[in-house]
Design a protein around this motif. Structure first.
Motif, mmCIF file in Angstrom:
data_model
loop_
_atom_site.group_PDB
_atom_site.id
_atom_site.type_symbol
_atom_site.label_atom_id
_atom_site.label_comp_id
_atom_site.label_asym_id
_atom_site.label_seq_id
_atom_site.Cartn_x
_atom_site.Cartn_y
_atom_site.Cartn_z
ATOM 1 N N ASN A 30 0.841 -1.193 0.000
ATOM 2 C CA ASN A 30 0.000 0.000 0.000
ATOM 3 C C ASN A 30 0.879 1.246 0.000
ATOM 4 O O ASN A 30 1.821 1.353 0.772
ATOM 5 C CB ASN A 30 -0.896 -0.027 1.242
ATOM 6 C CG ASN A 30 -1.869 1.125 1.250
ATOM 7 O OD1 ASN A 30 -1.492 2.257 1.499
ATOM 8 N ND2 ASN A 30 -3.128 0.824 0.973
ATOM 9 N N LEU A 32 0.435 4.225 1.069
ATOM 10 C CA LEU A 32 0.455 4.950 2.333
ATOM 11 C C LEU A 32 1.364 4.246 3.339
ATOM 12 O O LEU A 32 2.143 4.875 4.052
ATOM 13 C CB LEU A 32 -0.966 5.086 2.874
ATOM 14 C CG LEU A 32 -1.260 6.324 3.729
ATOM 15 C CD1 LEU A 32 -2.753 6.586 3.785
ATOM 16 C CD2 LEU A 32 -0.706 6.200 5.121
ATOM 17 N N ALA A 33 1.271 2.903 3.373
ATOM 18 C CA ALA A 33 2.141 2.135 4.271
ATOM 19 C C ALA A 33 3.598 2.323 3.882
ATOM 20 O O ALA A 33 4.480 2.443 4.741
ATOM 21 C CB ALA A 33 1.758 0.660 4.224
ATOM 22 N N GLU A 34 3.862 2.359 2.588
ATOM 23 C CA GLU A 34 5.241 2.532 2.139
ATOM 24 C C GLU A 34 5.763 3.920 2.502
ATOM 25 O O GLU A 34 6.917 4.089 2.900
ATOM 26 C CB GLU A 34 5.338 2.310 0.633
ATOM 27 C CG GLU A 34 6.781 2.269 0.142
ATOM 28 C CD GLU A 34 6.882 1.870 -1.305
ATOM 29 O OE1 GLU A 34 8.021 1.713 -1.784
ATOM 30 O OE2 GLU A 34 5.843 1.710 -1.967
ATOM 31 N N LEU A 36 4.842 5.698 5.041
ATOM 32 C CA LEU A 36 5.072 5.737 6.487
ATOM 33 C C LEU A 36 6.316 4.956 6.890
ATOM 34 O O LEU A 36 6.888 5.200 7.957
ATOM 35 C CB LEU A 36 3.852 5.189 7.225
ATOM 36 C CG LEU A 36 2.606 6.079 7.199
ATOM 37 C CD1 LEU A 36 1.417 5.342 7.797
ATOM 38 C CD2 LEU A 36 2.858 7.376 7.952
ATOM 39 N N GLU A 59 1.450 5.166 12.301
ATOM 40 C CA GLU A 59 1.328 3.866 11.632
ATOM 41 C C GLU A 59 0.125 3.097 12.158
ATOM 42 O O GLU A 59 -0.642 2.495 11.388
ATOM 43 C CB GLU A 59 2.613 3.060 11.822
ATOM 44 C CG GLU A 59 3.817 3.645 11.078
ATOM 45 C CD GLU A 59 5.113 2.940 11.432
ATOM 46 O OE1 GLU A 59 5.201 2.380 12.541
ATOM 47 O OE2 GLU A 59 6.037 2.958 10.604
ATOM 48 N N TYR A 62 -3.230 4.615 10.783
ATOM 49 C CA TYR A 62 -3.579 4.232 9.417
ATOM 50 C C TYR A 62 -3.772 2.721 9.271
ATOM 51 O O TYR A 62 -4.608 2.269 8.482
ATOM 52 C CB TYR A 62 -2.511 4.734 8.441
ATOM 53 C CG TYR A 62 -2.652 6.207 8.118
ATOM 54 C CD1 TYR A 62 -3.717 6.651 7.349
ATOM 55 C CD2 TYR A 62 -1.736 7.131 8.595
ATOM 56 C CE1 TYR A 62 -3.855 8.004 7.045
ATOM 57 C CE2 TYR A 62 -1.870 8.477 8.296
ATOM 58 C CZ TYR A 62 -2.933 8.912 7.524
ATOM 59 O OH TYR A 62 -3.075 10.247 7.233
ATOM 60 N N ARG A 63 -3.028 1.947 10.034
ATOM 61 C CA ARG A 63 -3.218 0.494 9.999
ATOM 62 C C ARG A 63 -4.637 0.144 10.422
ATOM 63 O O ARG A 63 -5.275 -0.747 9.850
ATOM 64 C CB ARG A 63 -2.189 -0.186 10.901
ATOM 65 C CG ARG A 63 -2.176 -1.709 10.762
ATOM 66 C CD ARG A 63 -0.932 -2.301 11.413
ATOM 67 N NE ARG A 63 -0.793 -1.935 12.823
ATOM 68 C CZ ARG A 63 0.166 -1.137 13.296
ATOM 69 N NH1 ARG A 63 1.081 -0.620 12.485
ATOM 70 N NH2 ARG A 63 0.234 -0.854 14.588
ATOM 71 N N ASP A 66 -6.960 0.396 7.581
ATOM 72 C CA ASP A 66 -6.546 -0.361 6.394
ATOM 73 C C ASP A 66 -5.813 0.528 5.399
ATOM 74 O O ASP A 66 -5.936 0.376 4.181
ATOM 75 C CB ASP A 66 -7.760 -1.016 5.717
ATOM 76 C CG ASP A 66 -8.412 -2.073 6.600
ATOM 77 O OD1 ASP A 66 -7.672 -2.759 7.337
ATOM 78 O OD2 ASP A 66 -9.647 -2.185 6.564
ATOM 79 N N TYR A 67 -5.055 1.497 5.968
ATOM 80 C CA TYR A 67 -4.225 2.405 5.161
ATOM 81 C C TYR A 67 -5.049 3.194 4.139
ATOM 82 O O TYR A 67 -4.589 3.474 3.035
ATOM 83 C CB TYR A 67 -3.087 1.643 4.471
ATOM 84 C CG TYR A 67 -2.095 1.090 5.473
ATOM 85 C CD1 TYR A 67 -1.182 1.921 6.098
ATOM 86 C CD2 TYR A 67 -2.117 -0.252 5.828
ATOM 87 C CE1 TYR A 67 -0.294 1.428 7.051
ATOM 88 C CE2 TYR A 67 -1.236 -0.765 6.771
ATOM 89 C CZ TYR A 67 -0.329 0.090 7.382
ATOM 90 O OH TYR A 67 0.542 -0.408 8.330
ATOM 91 N N GLN A 68 -6.258 3.578 4.558
ATOM 92 C CA GLN A 68 -7.080 4.469 3.738
ATOM 93 C C GLN A 68 -6.855 5.908 4.206
ATOM 94 O O GLN A 68 -6.609 6.168 5.388
ATOM 95 C CB GLN A 68 -8.564 4.111 3.879
ATOM 96 C CG GLN A 68 -8.894 2.693 3.438
ATOM 97 C CD GLN A 68 -8.560 2.455 1.985
ATOM 98 O OE1 GLN A 68 -8.979 3.216 1.112
ATOM 99 N NE2 GLN A 68 -7.789 1.401 1.721
ATOM 100 N N ILE A 121 -1.172 12.693 5.566
ATOM 101 C CA ILE A 121 -0.285 12.318 6.674
ATOM 102 C C ILE A 121 0.039 13.531 7.540
ATOM 103 O O ILE A 121 0.044 13.448 8.777
ATOM 104 C CB ILE A 121 1.006 11.674 6.138
ATOM 105 C CG1 ILE A 121 0.688 10.330 5.477
ATOM 106 C CG2 ILE A 121 2.017 11.475 7.261
ATOM 107 C CD1 ILE A 121 1.880 9.674 4.817
#
Length: 532
Positions: A30, A32-34, A36, A59, A62-63, A66-68, A121
Motif C-alpha cells: 500500500n 500509504l504504508a510505504e 510511512l 502507523e 492508518y493500519r 486499512d491504510y485508507q 499524513i
C-alpha cells in the motif's frame, strides 16, 4: 520538492491498474504504508518527520483504517483547523501543529496522488499529536520533573485510547480533542481562567521600586503606584496620597492570601517580589501549570490522595471529586519532598521515630554534644544497627559510628499519633505532628521531606472502612506501637504545581519553593519553537 523515493511512489500509483492485470499478481505494498515506512524521504513536506512514539502512533492510526486516507473533504480539514486553534486555551501553541501547512497542502489543487497522500499524513500527524498532548502533556514529565512510580501503582492511560478517539473523531475533531482534554476539575477550572485572561489586553504595568518594608499607616512615595496596582484608579483622600491606609492594607492582605504569603499587610521582600511579577509572566505561570495538570491527570485515580507539594495541601479525591482538603507541611528546599505515585497500605499507630541519618548528623548530634541530658529529656534511645540498646555514656558523640536514635511514642514524638505508610525509595510518609501551630503559616516548608498532615486522624478515618474503625481506635488508646495493614489500599499522588483556580474562578498562586517554574517554561517554549 519530493525526492527520488517519492517519484517511485508516484510511478507505482500510476502503474497500479496495469500491474493488477498481471498473472500471477505481484505482491503489492500500500502506498500509504510505504510512505510511512520512511516518511522523511517519501514526503518532503513532513518536516520535521515523526519519529519514535509519534511515528508508531501514525502507523497504528492508518493500519486501523486499512491504510485508507483519513481526510476526505475540505469540511473535515476546516473542522480540524478550528480544533487546533482551540488549543490556545490549553496554553498550547496552535502554530506548533502547522495549521498553515495543513491548509496549504489540503486546499491546493493537485492531481498528484502522492501530494494528496502526504497532505493526509501531515494533517493526521498534527491531529494525533494534539490528542496526545492534551491527554498526557506536551512535554515528557520524566525529563523535567521526574515522578517516581511504585511498581504496583495503577498503569497510566492505555495509548490505544488516543487512537480510538482519533478514529471516532475524524468528522468532529473538536469533540475528539475535548474528549482527550483532562476531566480533572483542577484542569478545567484553571483552563477557564487562563482562556479568559489570555483574551484580555495586558494592563499597563510597571514594577514597584525597592525600598524598606512598608507598614500600615506609614507614608511612602510608592503608595500611589501600589494603590493603582491593587485598587485601580481609586483616589486617596485629599492630602493622603502617600499614606498606606486601611483600605490599601486590606487589599495587600488579600493579595498575600492569593499568593501564598503571610497575611500581615506588610509590603516586605516576599510581597514586593510577588507584586513585581508581570501580568505576562503570570500568564506563563498558568500555561506551565496547565501542562503539569495534564501530567497529573494522566496519573490520578478516581479515588486517591493528592498532595500539592508547592501548595502544601492534601486532598482526598473520591469519584474524581475533592471530598476533603487540609493543610500540610512539606520539605524545605534542602530536604525536598519528592514527587511520587504509590499506594497507602498501612498505618503505624502510636509510632516511634527513628531519626533519619541526615537529621541525626545535622540536627541531633550538635544538640547532644551541647546537652548530655537532651536524649533523656526527649525520650530517645540509642541503638546499634541490630536494634540493641546502648548506654549513651559509652558512645563517642564526636564520632558515633553505627548508631541509631529512636524516640518513644508519645505526645512529644514528631510523628504524633499516626504515620501513614506507602512504598517509596525516599523513606517519606504522611504523619501527624505535635507542631500544630505551624499549619497556621502561609509558608509551610518546615519538614525534612515527609509530609505532616493537619487533622491527620480525620484522614485516617477516610482511609478506613466501616469494620476497621473500632479496632484502630482500640489500638490507638493502648498507647503501644502497632502496624496496621489497611483492608483497602488507597493510591497516593504527590505532585508539584504553583497555580490553581477554584470553582468560582478565584485564582491562587503558590511560591515556587523548589524553583522548577523557569526550567519548565524554557522547555515548553523550546518545544514550540522546534515545530514547523
Amino acid at each position: 520538492m519530493f525526492k527520488k523515493r517519492a517519484f517511485c511512489l508516484t510511478v507505482w500509483l500510476v502503474l497500479l491498474p496495469f500491474a493488477a492485470t498481471a498473472n500471477p499478481p505481484a505482491p503489492t505494498v500500500n502506498p500509504l504504508a510505504e510512505a510511512l515506512a520512511a516518511p522523511a524521504s517519501s514526503c518532503d513536506v513532513l518536516r520535521p518527520a515523526p519519529v519514535g512514539a509519534a511515528l508508531e502512533r501514525l502507523e497504528a492510526f492508518y493500519r486501523g483504517r486499512d491504510y485508507q486516507l483519513a481526510w476526505r473533504d475540505y469540511r473535515q480539514i476546516d473542522h480540524l483547523l478550528e480544533a487546533l486553534e482551540s488549543l490556545a486555551d490549553d496554553g498550547l501553541s496552535p502554530a506548533s501543529y502547522a495549521p498553515q501547512k495543513i491548509r496549504r497542502l489540503t486546499h491546493s489543487a493537485s492531481s498528484d496522488p502522492l501530494h494528496r497522500l502526504c497532505a493526509d499524513i501531515v494533517a493526521s500527524h498534527a491531529y494525533l499529536q494534539a490528542l496526545d498532548h492534551l491527554a498526557h502533556g506536551r512535554l515528557q514529565q520524566d525529563a523535567l520533573e521526574p515522578l517516581w512510580r511504585s511498581p504496583d501503582s495503577p498503569a497510566r492511560e492505555d495509548p490505544h485510547q488516543t487512537l480510538a478517539r482519533a478514529w471516532r473523531g475524524l468528522d468532529d475533531p473538536r469533540q475528539a480533542l475535548a474528549s482527550a482534554r483532562p476531566e480533572l476539575p483542577q484542569y478545567r477550572q484553571l483552563r477557564q481562567v487562563y482562556a479568559e485572561r489570555r483574551r484580555q489586553a495586558l494592563p499597563d504595568w510597571q514594577p514597584i521600586p525597592a525600598g524598606p518594608s512598608l507598614h500600615p499607616d506609614e507614608r511612602d512615595a510608592r503608595v500611589p503606584l501600589l494603590r493603582r496596582r491593587l485598587l485601580g484608579d481609586t483616589a486617596a483622600p485629599a492630602g493622603e496620597a502617600e499614606r498606606y491606609d486601611a483600605t490599601l492594607a486590606a487589599a495587600v492582605r488579600d493579595f498575600q492570601l492569593h499568593h501564598g504569603i503571610e497575611q500581615d499587610g506588610v509590603v516586605g521582600r516576599s510581597t514586593l517580589a510577588a507584586l513585581n511579577v508581570s501580568p505576562a509572566s503570570r500568564l506563563d505561570q498558568l500555561r506551565i501549570n496547565l501542562e503539569r495538570l495534564r501530567w497529573l491527570a494522566a496519573e490520578l485515580d478516581a479515588r486517591s490522595l493528592l498532595v500539592n507539594i508547592a501548595g502544601a495541601s492534601l486532598s482526598y479525591i473520591e469519584d474524581g471529586q475533592t471530598r476533603w482538603r487540609t493543610r500540610t507541611q512539606v520539605g524545605r528546599e534542602a530536604r525536598r519532598t519528592p514527587p511520587l505515585k504509590s499506594r497507602v497500605t498501612r498505618l503505624t499507630l502510636n509510632p516511634t521515630w527513628t531519626v533519619p541519618p541526615t537529621i541525626l548528623r545535622e540536627d541531633k548530634l550538635p544538640l547532644i554534644r551541647q546537652d548530655p541530658e537532651y536524649l533523656a529529656r526527649s525520650r530517645m534511645s540509642v541503638l546499634d544497627r541490630q536494634g540493641n540498646r546502648l548506654d549513651p555514656a559509652t558512645v563517642d558523640w564526636h564520632n558515633p559510628g553505627g548508631i541509631m536514635l529512636r524516640q518513644d511514642a508519645g505526645p512529644e514524638n514528631p510523628l504524633g499519633r499516626v504515620a501513614i505508610r506507602f512504598a517509596n525509595p525516599f523513606s517519606v510518609y504522611l504523619h501527624d505532628t505535635p507542631s500544630q501551630a505551624l499549619f497556621a503559616r502561609a509558608g509551610r516548608t518546615t519538614s525534612s521531606g515527609c509530609v505532616r498532615v493537619q487533622d491527620a486522624m480525620h484522614l485516617v478515618d477516610l482511609l478506613l472502612q466501616d469494620g476497621e474503625r473500632e479496632r484502630v481506635a482500640e489500638l490507638l488508646e493502648s498507647g503501644r506501637t502497632h502496624e496496621y495493614r489497611l483492608a483497602r489500599p488507597t493510591p497516593i499522588l504527590m505532585a508539584y504545581w504553583t497555580a490553581e483556580a477554584q470553582e468560582d474562578g478565584e485564582l491562587f498562586f503558590h511560591p515556587d519553593i523548589y524553583h522548577h517554574d523557569a526550567a519548565l517554561l524554557r522547555a515548553l517554549e523550546a518545544a514550540e519553537r522546534s515545530q514547523p
